[in-house]
Write a protein that holds these residues in place. Structure first.
Motif, PDB file in Angstrom:
ATOM      1  N   GLY A 182      19.680   7.850 -64.790  1.00 52.19           N
ATOM      2  CA  GLY A 182      19.767   8.106 -66.220  1.00 52.19           C
ATOM      3  C   GLY A 182      20.895   9.028 -66.615  1.00 52.19           C
ATOM      4  O   GLY A 182      21.053   9.343 -67.789  1.00 52.19           O
ATOM      5  N   LEU A 183      21.679   9.473 -65.633  1.00 51.47           N
ATOM      6  CA  LEU A 183      22.827  10.325 -65.918  1.00 51.47           C
ATOM      7  C   LEU A 183      24.113   9.615 -65.515  1.00 51.47           C
ATOM      8  O   LEU A 183      24.154   8.920 -64.502  1.00 51.47           O
ATOM      9  N   ALA A 184      25.136   9.785 -66.301  1.00 48.66           N
ATOM     10  CA  ALA A 184      26.494   9.391 -65.919  1.00 48.66           C
ATOM     11  C   ALA A 184      27.219  10.663 -65.508  1.00 48.66           C
ATOM     12  O   ALA A 184      27.102  11.692 -66.182  1.00 48.66           O
ATOM     13  N   TYR A 185      27.949  10.605 -64.414  1.00 50.64           N
ATOM     14  CA  TYR A 185      28.564  11.809 -63.856  1.00 50.64           C
ATOM     15  C   TYR A 185      30.081  11.800 -64.053  1.00 50.64           C
ATOM     16  O   TYR A 185      30.740  10.763 -63.906  1.00 50.64           O
ATOM     17  N   VAL A 186      30.610  12.968 -64.385  1.00 51.73           N
ATOM     18  CA  VAL A 186      32.039  13.143 -64.630  1.00 51.73           C
ATOM     19  C   VAL A 186      32.504  14.379 -63.874  1.00 51.73           C
ATOM     20  O   VAL A 186      31.810  15.394 -63.837  1.00 51.73           O
ATOM     21  N   LEU A 187      33.671  14.305 -63.252  1.00 45.57           N
ATOM     22  CA  LEU A 187      34.271  15.469 -62.607  1.00 45.57           C
ATOM     23  C   LEU A 187      35.168  16.176 -63.618  1.00 45.57           C
ATOM     24  O   LEU A 187      36.006  15.556 -64.265  1.00 45.57           O
ATOM     25  N   MET A 188      34.956  17.487 -63.759  1.00 46.48           N
ATOM     26  CA  MET A 188      35.758  18.296 -64.667  1.00 46.48           C
ATOM     27  C   MET A 188      36.615  19.267 -63.866  1.00 46.48           C
ATOM     28  O   MET A 188      36.213  19.751 -62.807  1.00 46.48           O
ATOM     29  N   GLY A 189      37.803  19.573 -64.383  1.00 43.79           N
ATOM     30  CA  GLY A 189      38.698  20.512 -63.719  1.00 43.79           C
ATOM     31  C   GLY A 189      39.323  21.462 -64.719  1.00 43.79           C
ATOM     32  O   GLY A 189      39.360  21.191 -65.921  1.00 43.79           O
ATOM     33  N   ALA A 190      39.794  22.605 -64.216  1.00 46.06           N
ATOM     34  CA  ALA A 190      40.422  23.596 -65.093  1.00 46.06           C
ATOM     35  C   ALA A 190      41.305  24.511 -64.262  1.00 46.06           C
ATOM     36  O   ALA A 190      41.121  24.666 -63.050  1.00 46.06           O
ATOM     37  N   THR A 191      42.244  25.130 -64.924  1.00 47.13           N
ATOM     38  CA  THR A 191      43.125  26.095 -64.245  1.00 47.13           C
ATOM     39  C   THR A 191      42.500  27.478 -64.198  1.00 47.13           C
ATOM     40  O   THR A 191      42.913  28.322 -63.417  1.00 47.13           O
ATOM     41  N   ASN A 192      41.529  27.728 -65.071  1.00 43.44           N
ATOM     42  CA  ASN A 192      40.816  29.003 -65.059  1.00 43.44           C
ATOM     43  C   ASN A 192      39.397  28.754 -65.533  1.00 43.44           C
ATOM     44  O   ASN A 192      39.009  27.610 -65.791  1.00 43.44           O
ATOM     45  N   ALA A 201      40.449  12.352 -63.465  1.00 46.29           N
ATOM     46  CA  ALA A 201      40.393  10.930 -63.142  1.00 46.29           C
ATOM     47  C   ALA A 201      40.085  10.742 -61.662  1.00 46.29           C
ATOM     48  O   ALA A 201      40.970  10.817 -60.808  1.00 46.29           O
ATOM     49  N   SER A 202      38.787  10.533 -61.365  1.00 49.67           N
ATOM     50  CA  SER A 202      38.368  10.307 -59.989  1.00 49.67           C
ATOM     51  C   SER A 202      37.103   9.457 -60.026  1.00 49.67           C
ATOM     52  O   SER A 202      36.144   9.808 -60.732  1.00 49.67           O
ATOM     53  N   PRO A 203      37.052   8.321 -59.328  1.00 52.82           N
ATOM     54  CA  PRO A 203      35.859   7.459 -59.375  1.00 52.82           C
ATOM     55  C   PRO A 203      34.653   8.134 -58.728  1.00 52.82           C
ATOM     56  O   PRO A 203      34.782   8.800 -57.699  1.00 52.82           O
ATOM     57  N   VAL A 204      33.506   7.961 -59.341  1.00 53.36           N
ATOM     58  CA  VAL A 204      32.281   8.535 -58.805  1.00 53.36           C
ATOM     59  C   VAL A 204      31.789   7.693 -57.640  1.00 53.36           C
ATOM     60  O   VAL A 204      31.869   6.464 -57.656  1.00 53.36           O
ATOM     61  N   GLN A 205      31.283   8.352 -56.606  1.00 51.76           N
ATOM     62  CA  GLN A 205      30.708   7.680 -55.444  1.00 51.76           C
ATOM     63  C   GLN A 205      29.291   8.202 -55.254  1.00 51.76           C
ATOM     64  O   GLN A 205      29.031   9.390 -55.432  1.00 51.76           O
ATOM     65  N   THR A 206      28.365   7.301 -54.902  1.00 47.45           N
ATOM     66  CA  THR A 206      26.978   7.742 -54.734  1.00 47.45           C
ATOM     67  C   THR A 206      26.333   7.015 -53.565  1.00 47.45           C
ATOM     68  O   THR A 206      26.675   5.868 -53.265  1.00 47.45           O
ATOM     69  N   ALA A 256      44.560  22.055 -61.931  1.00 47.21           N
ATOM     70  CA  ALA A 256      43.105  22.049 -61.824  1.00 47.21           C
ATOM     71  C   ALA A 256      42.682  22.819 -60.585  1.00 47.21           C
ATOM     72  O   ALA A 256      42.455  22.243 -59.526  1.00 47.21           O
ATOM     73  N   ALA A 257      42.591  24.130 -60.718  1.00 44.43           N
ATOM     74  CA  ALA A 257      42.225  24.972 -59.582  1.00 44.43           C
ATOM     75  C   ALA A 257      40.712  25.054 -59.382  1.00 44.43           C
ATOM     76  O   ALA A 257      40.248  25.416 -58.317  1.00 44.43           O
ATOM     77  N   PHE A 258      39.934  24.727 -60.422  1.00 42.32           N
ATOM     78  CA  PHE A 258      38.480  24.812 -60.362  1.00 42.32           C
ATOM     79  C   PHE A 258      37.882  23.460 -60.749  1.00 42.32           C
ATOM     80  O   PHE A 258      38.428  22.728 -61.578  1.00 42.32           O
ATOM     81  N   TYR A 259      36.709  23.147 -60.149  1.00 44.23           N
ATOM     82  CA  TYR A 259      36.079  21.855 -60.396  1.00 44.23           C
ATOM     83  C   TYR A 259      34.571  22.032 -60.592  1.00 44.23           C
ATOM     84  O   TYR A 259      33.965  22.962 -60.058  1.00 44.23           O
TER      85      TYR A 259
END
Length: 468
Positions: free
Chosen positions: A416-426, A436-441, A456-459
């Motif tokens: 019931g959840l869609a997953y997204v990878l987030m990134g940031a410099t701080n 932009a990275s395909p989800v694997q499960t 993108a130093a943090f995820y």
């Protein structure tokens, strides 16, 4: 009707714990001598045994449990509670750290005090115990048992029962003694945790609505029963009768949906073989399964879900007993729906049904099929998702693992959840963006493979409600 839950809605989570030590700032988590500031877990536990501490409702600090690659044992570091999620990311990104997680208080799976609970195999099958960790129901949510009246004075039903209405004679209902209705009422909402008898799906309010004077009922009386429920704010209407094909009852069910944001649940019909019934969009029809998840009833286009109903143990008018029928599978679904509304009071009926679809155990052909509908209901997963919709659940532990090509970022998988990878410099919340990275499960976890870049130093993994 306004839908409270959008197709996508971020699931928020927090990690909470407590500690005595002075909290480290996020900027200090990059220190090369960080391991020297850690406390052995054995020392931490000894300090707790000898110290008297006041535990605040919301703690100000969190203990981070960190495994440094050069150390054999896990160490504890203290950070501000509000920075726990960021601290996991910062620590896990260090080359000298194998893993990091917050010290969370774990909960035992709830087993109710009802002495005959062990006779109810269906609770283990649908995951009632983990579901009850999120809530055991609310008296504010009402379930109508449309039938001859059940025993309102039964010791395992009385605390959850209120007087109802007789639509045939247009008179109040104060009492009853029908076995069929009493078993249905028990499956839906026998009192959970009262030290007596059995447990229903949740502690919601049971309302007897009489639609017959015998063993048959006219569609016009069932129509009147549904409409009375709608006008009296009842959100779940259980009809353990044939008739899920009826256009008249579907129109009444639509009235319930639009008036009380409610759901009509009906039996899928006992027997063997195909019934070429119409699938009515506002009626949830339920087929019956046994302890091995095998179909034990008719099937056809009208079926939306399946649920345990074969040789199930429930309340009777004079005590307790075992019975079989879609008449008992349907009220189990009714009780589950009512408990989902209790866990997340703002949950719309359409979204509660979507949660059942997203979390059901698919037993037949992939997706919907005429035997099991969208699948056999899974109460535990559905309750988690309902809690997530209300902001009360979390994604569980997130892990960060170096790979030959970069970094593997993963989290627990929840249907019931869609997953997204987030990134940031701080760690400023305003600068996070999707990576932009395909989800694997693999069914237990979801993960993303990413090559760390300067932008993108943090995820972090974010789960978004996806009922489609």
């Amino acid at each position: 009707m306004n839908r409270w839950i959008c197709q996508f809605m971020p699931v928020l989570f927090a990690l909470m714990a407590w500690a005595d030590a002075e909290a480290l700032r996020l900027s200090e988590l990059g220190r090369p001598d960080l391991a020297e500031l850690g406390t052995e877990l054995s020392e931490l536990r000894r300090a707790r045994r000898t110290a008297v501490r006041a535990r605040a409702e919301v703690a100000e600090t969190t203990e981070m449990l960190v495994k440094f690659r050069a150390r054999e044992r896990v160490l504890s570091l203290t950070v501000d509670a509000g920075a726990a999620a960021q601290a996991v990311e910062v620590l896990s990104a260090r080359n000298d750290v194998e893993f990091a997680e917050a010290n969370r208080r774990l909960q035992r799976q709830l087993v109710p005090s009802d002495p005959l609970y062990a006779n109810q195999w269906h609770h283990a099958t649908i995951g009632s115990s983990p579901a009850w960790e999120w809530g055991t129901g609310s008296a504010d949510v009402k379930i109508a048992i449309v039938d001859l009246p059940f025993n309102l004075d039964h010791p395992d039903l009385a605390a959850n029962a209120v007087r109802g209405w007789d639509v045939v004679n247009e008179a109040p209902v104060y009492e009853g003694n029908d076995d069929h209705a009493s078993m249905s009422a028990g499956m839906a909402a026998a009192v959970v945790g009262n030290g007596t008898g059995i447990a229903g799906a949740g502690n919601c309010t049971l309302v007897p609505v009489k639609n017959t004077s015998g063993l048959t009922s006219d569609i016009v009386d069932m129509d009147a029963a549904i409409r009375w429920c709608a006008d009296n704010g009842i959100r779940v209407v259980n009809l353990s009768w044939d008739g899920a094909y009826s256009d008249v009852l579907n129109l009444a069910a639509q009235y319930l949906r639009e008036t009380a944001d409610g759901v009509v649940v009906m039996a899928g019909v006992n027997g063997v073989g195909l019934l070429d019934y119409t699938n009515q969009p506002y009626i949830i029809a339920v087929s019956m399964t046994d302890g091995d998840d095998r179909l034990q009833s008719h099937y056809g286009p009208h079926i939306d879900f399946s649920a345990p109903g074969y040789q199930v143990y429930s309340t009777t008018a004079a005590g307790y007993g075992t019975g079989s029928g879609t008449s008992y599978a349907a009220p189990l679904v009714s009780g589950v729906l009512a408990t989902l509304f209790s866990i997340s009071p703002a949950l719309a009926a359409d979204d509660a049904i979507a949660i059942l679809k997203a979390t059901a155990t698919d037993l037949g052909a992939p997706g919907w099929d005429p035997q099991f509908g969208w699948g056999r209901i899974e109460f535990g997963h559905a309750a988690w998702l309902a809690a997530a919709a209300g902001g009360g659940a979390n994604l569980g532990r997130q892990a960060f693992e170096p790979t030959d090509s970069g970094l593997w970022v993963s989290a627990e998988f929840h249907p019931g959840l869609a997953y997204v990878l987030m990134g940031a410099t701080n760690l400023n919340p305003s600068v996070w963006s999707a990576v932009a990275s395909p989800v694997q499960t693999n069914g237990a976890t979801v993960g993303f493979s990413v090559e760390p870049a300067a932008d993108a130093a943090f995820y972090k993994v974010v789960g978004e409600l996806d009922f489609q």
